[in-house]
Design a protein around this motif. Structure first.
Motif, short mmCIF file in Angstrom:
data_model
loop_
_atom_site.label_atom_id
_atom_site.label_comp_id
_atom_site.label_asym_id
_atom_site.label_seq_id
_atom_site.Cartn_x
_atom_site.Cartn_y
_atom_site.Cartn_z
N MET A 171 -24.79 47.89 -27.96
CA MET A 171 -25.74 48.87 -28.32
C MET A 171 -26.49 49.38 -27.14
O MET A 171 -26.69 48.62 -26.18
N PHE A 172 -26.90 50.69 -27.30
CA PHE A 172 -27.98 51.16 -26.16
C PHE A 172 -28.74 52.24 -26.62
O PHE A 172 -28.68 52.82 -27.51
N PRO A 173 -30.02 52.32 -25.94
CA PRO A 173 -30.31 51.41 -25.18
C PRO A 173 -30.93 50.16 -26.07
O PRO A 173 -31.56 50.24 -26.95
N ALA A 174 -30.90 48.74 -25.37
CA ALA A 174 -31.12 47.52 -26.15
C ALA A 174 -32.46 47.58 -26.82
O ALA A 174 -32.74 47.12 -27.58
N HIS A 175 -33.45 48.15 -25.92
CA HIS A 175 -34.99 47.95 -26.39
C HIS A 175 -35.28 48.81 -27.68
O HIS A 175 -36.20 48.59 -28.48
N ASP A 176 -34.40 49.92 -27.61
CA ASP A 176 -34.68 50.91 -28.61
C ASP A 176 -33.36 51.46 -29.13
O ASP A 176 -32.93 52.73 -28.77
N PRO A 177 -32.44 50.67 -29.82
CA PRO A 177 -30.96 51.33 -30.01
C PRO A 177 -30.88 52.74 -30.66
O PRO A 177 -31.61 52.74 -31.63
N LYS A 178 -30.08 53.57 -30.36
CA LYS A 178 -29.41 54.68 -30.90
C LYS A 178 -28.27 54.72 -31.54
O LYS A 178 -28.03 55.32 -32.55
N TYR A 179 -27.34 53.99 -30.62
CA TYR A 179 -25.94 54.08 -30.92
C TYR A 179 -25.43 52.60 -30.66
O TYR A 179 -25.91 51.73 -29.86
N VAL A 180 -24.46 52.44 -31.57
CA VAL A 180 -23.62 51.15 -31.42
C VAL A 180 -22.16 51.53 -30.98
O VAL A 180 -21.64 52.45 -31.56
N LEU A 181 -21.68 50.81 -29.86
CA LEU A 181 -20.26 51.18 -29.57
C LEU A 181 -19.48 49.82 -29.71
O LEU A 181 -19.83 48.84 -29.08
N ILE A 182 -18.38 50.19 -30.35
CA ILE A 182 -17.26 48.98 -30.50
C ILE A 182 -16.07 49.27 -29.61
O ILE A 182 -15.69 50.40 -29.84
N VAL A 183 -15.83 48.37 -28.66
CA VAL A 183 -14.32 48.74 -28.04
C VAL A 183 -13.69 47.64 -28.16
O VAL A 183 -13.97 46.34 -28.00
N THR A 184 -12.27 47.63 -28.53
CA THR A 184 -11.13 46.62 -29.01
C THR A 184 -9.97 46.94 -28.25
O THR A 184 -9.53 48.22 -28.38
N LEU A 185 -9.29 46.05 -27.59
CA LEU A 185 -8.18 46.27 -26.99
C LEU A 185 -7.09 45.03 -27.60
O LEU A 185 -7.59 44.22 -27.65
N ASP A 186 -5.95 45.59 -27.78
CA ASP A 186 -4.86 44.75 -28.06
C ASP A 186 -4.21 44.28 -27.25
O ASP A 186 -3.21 45.05 -26.63
N GLU A 187 -3.91 42.92 -27.04
CA GLU A 187 -3.07 42.54 -26.11
C GLU A 187 -3.36 42.66 -24.59
O GLU A 187 -2.55 43.28 -23.88
N PRO A 188 -4.60 42.97 -24.23
CA PRO A 188 -4.97 43.35 -22.86
C PRO A 188 -4.51 42.42 -21.97
O PRO A 188 -4.51 41.07 -22.04
N LEU A 189 -4.56 42.64 -20.41
CA LEU A 189 -4.18 41.86 -19.61
C LEU A 189 -4.70 42.46 -18.20
O LEU A 189 -3.98 43.27 -17.73
N ASP A 190 -5.89 41.85 -17.56
CA ASP A 190 -6.26 42.32 -16.22
C ASP A 190 -5.51 41.80 -15.26
O ASP A 190 -5.35 40.54 -15.05
#
Length: 602
Positions: A531-550
């Motif tokens: 979420m951002f900004p953490a002290h007064d959140p306006k938006y939630v962002l979810i990011v999901t990766l399927d089978e990632p490998l760095d």
């Protein structure tokens, strides 16, 4: 009419005086009377014949006019046109929150043939194959020279193709107007749009119906003439959607992931500003769905699969914050409460271990979240109890299918244990043993961000804030936001920091389950819920990766902190200015409500 007597007295007396026969007078008068009656009957008959002739003429003209109309009317495909039912062709546009076109209509043509009217069937078949290489010459010749009186050749053709067919000069090749669905942005927001196809068809019109996404979900609205062509307004922002799709695609390739999903949600209204699932498709040319014959394939292999709302995954440590919130709301702990996480833990015969068998020792509740301790959240879950844990997750909407308004969300029912005992409570406290979609997670994190109110995700543009029921106290939500901020500044999500936007969030790395039970050793689902900004959140962002490998380091890395977090940070960096958010480069004081301690972040 005055009737003349047959034997008038005056004439009889006169005839007798002259010595004439009075009977002759009667016969003469009778003859005249018969002549009058005959003339009158003839006139009546002639009048009747004239009326009948007029009626026959009208009937003949009516039948002739109808036959002329039928001969001039284009034939209808027998199997496609419903007798007596008009085909509705109008379909409303779909626009984003700023009125930009996402889906509209385009006038084109269909090509059909009337073999009885064809002059050179074989020549026409040869010419059509040159224009449309996918057509089969032998099949066309068979249809053109057989008993068929009507057949479709192409349901949609371009203006150039129409001109090429017209140039053939074959009278048996005819065109029917079509209003087809057009998605001018191609793949952009493809899983939300879904796609449309033809329903009932005639040579002069075709019914456009939705087959997936919002096209199917709002099919009745889009086809309803009572709406006067008013477009369907979505909550999506076309510019933000495009930016996130580009970043997520790059991150998926960089992290060697099989697929990816992201959700950007307004924490107060539940409006989904962007939702992405990769790989995707072009709704202008929707691919074939997997069939029964494709049982061996994973459904997620299809580009039609929407990972954001259809992907039911174990989302790992992103669930730990829910355990901490409930424990604080119940008065069992506060952010500074110390819990021994070093002591071995065994539930129902199963050991509860930390990631890579680490031993964190004594940790505060805040540090349990920062360091992502399984034992720490497990011990809090035991204090909470199974029934209370289940009720709390239910209030967050994590146990029922998401109400997000697209067709695919109907199959988003979470997977929960049949017997919710102590072992389930412990594993669920750190995100294992329960499977939900990224959309569920976004809604739950939005409740933390907005101060404790339940949020229902929506794809429709909202004009006002309508808070749901309170599911957690404002104090617990604020403390949780402080913990999530520390995860970024001090914990597992250090790559998530974006200067000026004070991101807070939680990582989640979950082993991927095998189809027949058990888990893969080398396949994971990675998630960063932020979420951002953490002290007064306006938006939630979810990011999901399927089978990632760095693979950027000396050894391959699969954890969310190395894969999903940097991708999410780049998303925030790219879209925050597009959302009208100015970077806050001044120090922000974030109160630690339960401890009286303040944290200053730069």
């Amino acid at each position: 009419m005055t009737r003349v007597p047959l034997r008038p007295l005056a004439r009889i007396l006169e005839a007798r005086e002259k010595g004439e026969n009075p009977d002759a007078i009667e016969r003469e008068n009778l003859h005249e009377r018969h002549n009058e009656m005959r003339d009158r009957a003839r006139l009546q008959s002639e009048g009747r014949l004239l009326v009948m002739a007029g009626l026959f003429l009208c009937a003949f003209l009516t039948v002739g006019a109808r036959m002329a109309m039928l001969s001039a009317t284009e034939p209808h495909e027998p199997r496609a046109a419903a007798p007596g039912a008009a085909i509705a062709t109008a379909r409303a546009d779909i626009v984003d929150r700023k009125g930009r076109i996402l889906a509209t209509n385009l006038v084109t043509h269909a090509l059909y043939a009337q073999p009885p009217q064809m002059v050179d069937p074989e020549g026409a078949a040869d010419a059509l194959v040159k224009i449309f290489p996918d057509l089969k010459r032998d099949r066309l010749i068979k249809d053109f020279t057989g008993k068929r009186k009507f057949l479709w050749i192409k349901k949609k053709i371009s203006p150039e193709q129409k001109q090429a067919v017209f140039d053939i000069g074959e009278p048996g090749l005819l065109f029917g107007p079509r209003e087809m669905r057009l998605y001018p942005n191609g793949k952009l927001a493809a899983h939300v749009m879904g796609g449309a196809s033809f329903g009932r068809e005639g040579v002069s019109a075709a019914e456009v119906i939705g087959v997936a996404g919002v096209e199917k979900q709002f099919d009745d609205y889009l086809r309803d003439p009572a709406n006067g062509g008013k477009p369907l307004e979505l909550s999506l922002d076309l510019t933000v959607q495009d930016a996130i799709e580009r970043v997520l695609y790059g991150g998926m390739k960089l992290m060697n992931a099989k697929g990816a999903a992201s959700i950007l949600m307004d924490v107060h209204t539940g409006e989904v500003i962007s939702v992405v699932s990769l790989p995707d498709f072009d709704p202008n040319n929707r691919p074939r769905p997997l069939t029964v014959a494709d049982k061996a394939k994973d459904q997620s292999d299809s580009p039609l699969f929407n990972r954001a709302v259809q992907g039911v995954y174990e989302l790992g440590s992103t669930f730990k914050i829910f355990t901490a919130i409930q424990a604080m709301d119940l008065g069992l702990v506060n952010p500074s409460t110390v819990i021994d996480t070093g002591k071995p833990m065994r539930i129902a015969g199963y050991p509860i271990n930390e990631f890579r068998n680490k031993n964190y020792g004594d940790l505060s509740v805040s540090d349990i979240i920062v360091k992502s301790s399984n034992r720490g959240t497990g011990r809090m879950a035991l204090q909470i109890g199974s029934e209370r844990q289940q009720a709390f997750l239910g209030k967050l909407g994590l146990l029922e299918r998401t109400p997000f308004e697209i067709l695919e969300a109907r199959g988003s029912t979470p997977l929960v244990p049949k017997n919710w005992g102590k072992l389930s409570s412990v594993t669920i406290s750190y995100g294992h043993g329960i499977s939900t979609t990224p959309m569920h997670l976004a809604s739950a994190y939005a409740a933390i961000a907005n101060g404790g109110y339940a949020v229902k995700p929506t794809v429709l543009k909202q004009t006002r804030v309508a808070h749901g029921e309170r599911v957690m106290s404002a104090q617990a939500a604020a403390a949780a936001r402080d913990m999530l901020r520390k995860v970024v500044t001090e914990g597992t999500a250090s790559f998530g920091e974006v200067e000026g936007y004070h991101v807070g969030g939680k990582t989640g790395t979950a082993d991927k389950p095998k189809p027949r039970g058990g888990y893969y050793d080398d396949k994971v689902i990675n998630t960063f819920a932020s979420m951002f900004p953490a002290h007064d959140p306006k938006y939630v962002l979810i990011v999901t990766l399927d089978e990632p490998l760095d693979t950027s380091g000396h050894k391959p890395r699969r954890t969310a902190g190395w894969t999903a977090v940097p991708v999410a940070a780049e998303v925030v960096r790219r879209v925050a200015p597009l959302l009208g958010m100015k970077p806050d480069l001044e120090p922000v004081v974030e109160p630690m409500l339960a401890t009286g301690v303040t944290l200053t972040s730069n």
